[in-house]
Design a protein around this motif. Structure first.
Motif, PDB file in Angstrom:
ATOM      1  N   ALA A  78       0.612  -1.134   0.322  1.00 49.82           N
ATOM      2  CA  ALA A  78      -0.093   0.171  -0.015  1.00 49.82           C
ATOM      3  C   ALA A  78       0.919   1.186   0.460  1.00 49.82           C
ATOM      4  CB  ALA A  78      -1.286  -0.091   1.350  1.00 49.82           C
ATOM      5  N   LEU A  79       1.846   1.321   0.535  1.00 46.77           N
ATOM      6  CA  LEU A  79       3.073   3.007   0.990  1.00 46.77           C
ATOM      7  C   LEU A  79       4.143   2.387  -0.648  1.00 46.77           C
ATOM      8  CD1 LEU A  79       4.373   1.806   4.622  1.00 46.77           C
ATOM      9  CD2 LEU A  79       3.434   4.033   3.365  1.00 46.77           C
ATOM     10  N   GLY A  80       3.386   1.542  -1.309  1.00 46.43           N
ATOM     11  CA  GLY A  80       4.432   1.081  -3.017  1.00 46.43           C
ATOM     12  C   GLY A  80       5.176   0.729  -2.695  1.00 46.43           C
ATOM     13  N   TYR A  81       6.046  -0.224  -2.024  1.00 44.75           N
ATOM     14  CA  TYR A  81       6.731  -0.729  -1.295  1.00 44.75           C
ATOM     15  C   TYR A  81       6.774  -1.959  -2.615  1.00 44.75           C
ATOM     16  CZ  TYR A  81       7.910   2.402   2.458  1.00 44.75           C
ATOM     17  OH  TYR A  81       8.101   3.134   3.681  1.00 44.75           O
ATOM     18  N   LYS A 103      11.964  -7.846  -5.611  1.00 43.14           N
ATOM     19  CA  LYS A 103      11.310  -6.239  -6.359  1.00 43.14           C
ATOM     20  C   LYS A 103       9.830  -6.924  -6.417  1.00 43.14           C
ATOM     21  CE  LYS A 103      15.656  -4.113  -7.028  1.00 43.14           C
ATOM     22  NZ  LYS A 103      16.384  -3.755  -8.301  1.00 43.14           N
ATOM     23  N   ALA A 104       9.172  -7.531  -6.101  1.00 44.52           N
ATOM     24  CA  ALA A 104       7.871  -8.248  -6.653  1.00 44.52           C
ATOM     25  C   ALA A 104       6.457  -6.817  -5.633  1.00 44.52           C
ATOM     26  CB  ALA A 104       7.706  -8.840  -6.519  1.00 44.52           C
ATOM     27  N   ASP A 105       5.343  -6.900  -6.466  1.00 44.14           N
ATOM     28  CA  ASP A 105       4.718  -6.493  -6.097  1.00 44.14           C
ATOM     29  C   ASP A 105       3.524  -7.358  -6.404  1.00 44.14           C
ATOM     30  OD1 ASP A 105       4.021  -6.261  -8.847  1.00 44.14           O
ATOM     31  OD2 ASP A 105       3.510  -3.488  -8.657  1.00 44.14           O
ATOM     32  N   ASP A 106       3.344  -7.770  -6.331  1.00 40.85           N
ATOM     33  CA  ASP A 106       2.359  -9.078  -6.430  1.00 40.85           C
ATOM     34  C   ASP A 106       1.752 -10.484  -4.928  1.00 40.85           C
ATOM     35  OD1 ASP A 106       1.213 -12.312  -6.884  1.00 40.85           O
ATOM     36  OD2 ASP A 106       0.419 -10.646  -8.544  1.00 40.85           O
ATOM     37  N   TYR A 107       0.991  -9.553  -4.762  1.00 40.59           N
ATOM     38  CA  TYR A 107       0.571 -10.525  -2.889  1.00 40.59           C
ATOM     39  C   TYR A 107       1.151 -11.715  -2.822  1.00 40.59           C
ATOM     40  CZ  TYR A 107      -1.409 -11.036   1.376  1.00 40.59           C
ATOM     41  OH  TYR A 107      -2.146 -11.743   2.596  1.00 40.59           O
ATOM     42  N   THR A 165      13.590 -13.348   5.036  1.00 40.09           N
ATOM     43  CA  THR A 165      14.112 -11.933   5.093  1.00 40.09           C
ATOM     44  C   THR A 165      12.929 -11.360   4.193  1.00 40.09           C
ATOM     45  OG1 THR A 165      16.183 -12.432   5.816  1.00 40.09           O
ATOM     46  CG2 THR A 165      15.826 -10.485   5.403  1.00 40.09           C
ATOM     47  N   LEU A 166      12.054 -10.180   4.327  1.00 37.79           N
ATOM     48  CA  LEU A 166      12.063  -9.212   3.650  1.00 37.79           C
ATOM     49  C   LEU A 166      12.061  -7.911   3.318  1.00 37.79           C
ATOM     50  CD1 LEU A 166       7.711  -9.956   4.887  1.00 37.79           C
ATOM     51  CD2 LEU A 166       9.335 -11.426   2.857  1.00 37.79           C
ATOM     52  N   ARG A 167      12.688  -7.722   1.650  1.00 39.11           N
ATOM     53  CA  ARG A 167      13.457  -6.640   1.473  1.00 39.11           C
ATOM     54  C   ARG A 167      12.720  -5.552   0.852  1.00 39.11           C
ATOM     55  NH1 ARG A 167      19.223  -7.367  -0.741  1.00 39.11           N
ATOM     56  NH2 ARG A 167      19.676  -7.123   1.990  1.00 39.11           N
ATOM     57  N   PHE A 168      12.951  -4.641   1.440  1.00 35.26           N
ATOM     58  CA  PHE A 168      11.718  -3.302   1.194  1.00 35.26           C
ATOM     59  C   PHE A 168      12.693  -2.459   0.387  1.00 35.26           C
ATOM     60  CE2 PHE A 168       9.463  -5.120   4.567  1.00 35.26           C
ATOM     61  CZ  PHE A 168       8.774  -5.490   4.624  1.00 35.26           C
ATOM     62  N   ARG A 169      11.845  -1.950  -1.230  1.00 37.53           N
ATOM     63  CA  ARG A 169      12.654  -1.076  -1.782  1.00 37.53           C
ATOM     64  C   ARG A 169      11.703  -0.173  -2.614  1.00 37.53           C
ATOM     65  NH1 ARG A 169      17.813  -2.040  -2.728  1.00 37.53           N
ATOM     66  NH2 ARG A 169      18.650  -3.761  -2.798  1.00 37.53           N
ATOM     67  N   THR A 223       3.147 -13.893  -0.662  1.00 36.63           N
ATOM     68  CA  THR A 223       2.877 -15.214  -0.105  1.00 36.63           C
ATOM     69  C   THR A 223       3.735 -16.289   0.034  1.00 36.63           C
ATOM     70  OG1 THR A 223       0.846 -14.851  -1.008  1.00 36.63           O
ATOM     71  CG2 THR A 223       1.528 -13.361   0.739  1.00 36.63           C
ATOM     72  N   ALA A 224       2.995 -16.948  -1.273  1.00 38.32           N
ATOM     73  CA  ALA A 224       3.294 -18.189  -1.413  1.00 38.32           C
ATOM     74  C   ALA A 224       5.034 -17.857  -1.861  1.00 38.32           C
ATOM     75  CB  ALA A 224       4.009 -18.493  -3.120  1.00 38.32           C
ATOM     76  N   GLU A 225       6.354 -17.297  -1.442  1.00 38.17           N
ATOM     77  CA  GLU A 225       7.870 -17.840  -1.223  1.00 38.17           C
ATOM     78  C   GLU A 225       8.301 -17.433   0.458  1.00 38.17           C
ATOM     79  OE1 GLU A 225       9.375 -18.845  -3.241  1.00 38.17           O
ATOM     80  OE2 GLU A 225       8.259 -18.720  -5.316  1.00 38.17           O
ATOM     81  N   VAL A 226       7.095 -17.135   1.251  1.00 39.52           N
ATOM     82  CA  VAL A 226       7.254 -16.350   2.512  1.00 39.52           C
ATOM     83  C   VAL A 226       7.482 -18.018   3.458  1.00 39.52           C
ATOM     84  CG1 VAL A 226       6.765 -15.719   4.798  1.00 39.52           C
ATOM     85  CG2 VAL A 226       6.323 -14.033   2.607  1.00 39.52           C
TER      86      VAL A 226
END
Length: 101
Positions: free
Chosen positions: A24-27, A41-45, A59-63, A49-52
């Motif tokens: 929602a923040l555009g990360y 660098k994905a934006d598909d929920y 580790t989740l990295r946000f950019r 979640t399939a990879e978590v």
């Protein structure tokens, strides 16, 4: 939700809220499973979640879309309410983690 079936429901709720908040923040979200960057660098929920929880930790990295790093969150699976074990010590990442419980 596309989380693996073996993932605890409490962890799904917390991590799901964290990911939705970031998107929602555009990360953009990258997922490291302890062995490799499973998603970059994905934006598909659903894809994220399939990879978590492919391994015991994620580790989740946000950019930002510009590529600038926002921060990272380290998840340790099996800890239920304490799934978020650590995160980058900066205002953006701390705000992202705030209120997801």
């Amino acid at each position: 939700m596309a989380f693996p079936q073996h993932m605890d429901r409490t962890e799904q709720r917390i991590v799901g809220k964290l990911i939705r908040k970031a998107l929602a923040l555009g990360y953009l979200v990258s997922v490291y499973d302890g062995e490799e960057w499973a998603l970059v660098k994905a934006d598909d929920y659903k894809a994220i979640t399939a990879e978590v929880a492919a391994t015991d930790e994620t580790t989740l990295r946000f950019r930002l879309a510009s590529g600038e790093k926002v921060g990272s969150v380290w998840l340790v699976h099996g800890n239920e309410d304490d799934v978020i074990s650590d995160c980058s010590d900066n205002a953006a990442t701390l705000a992202l983690c705030e209120g997801v419980y």
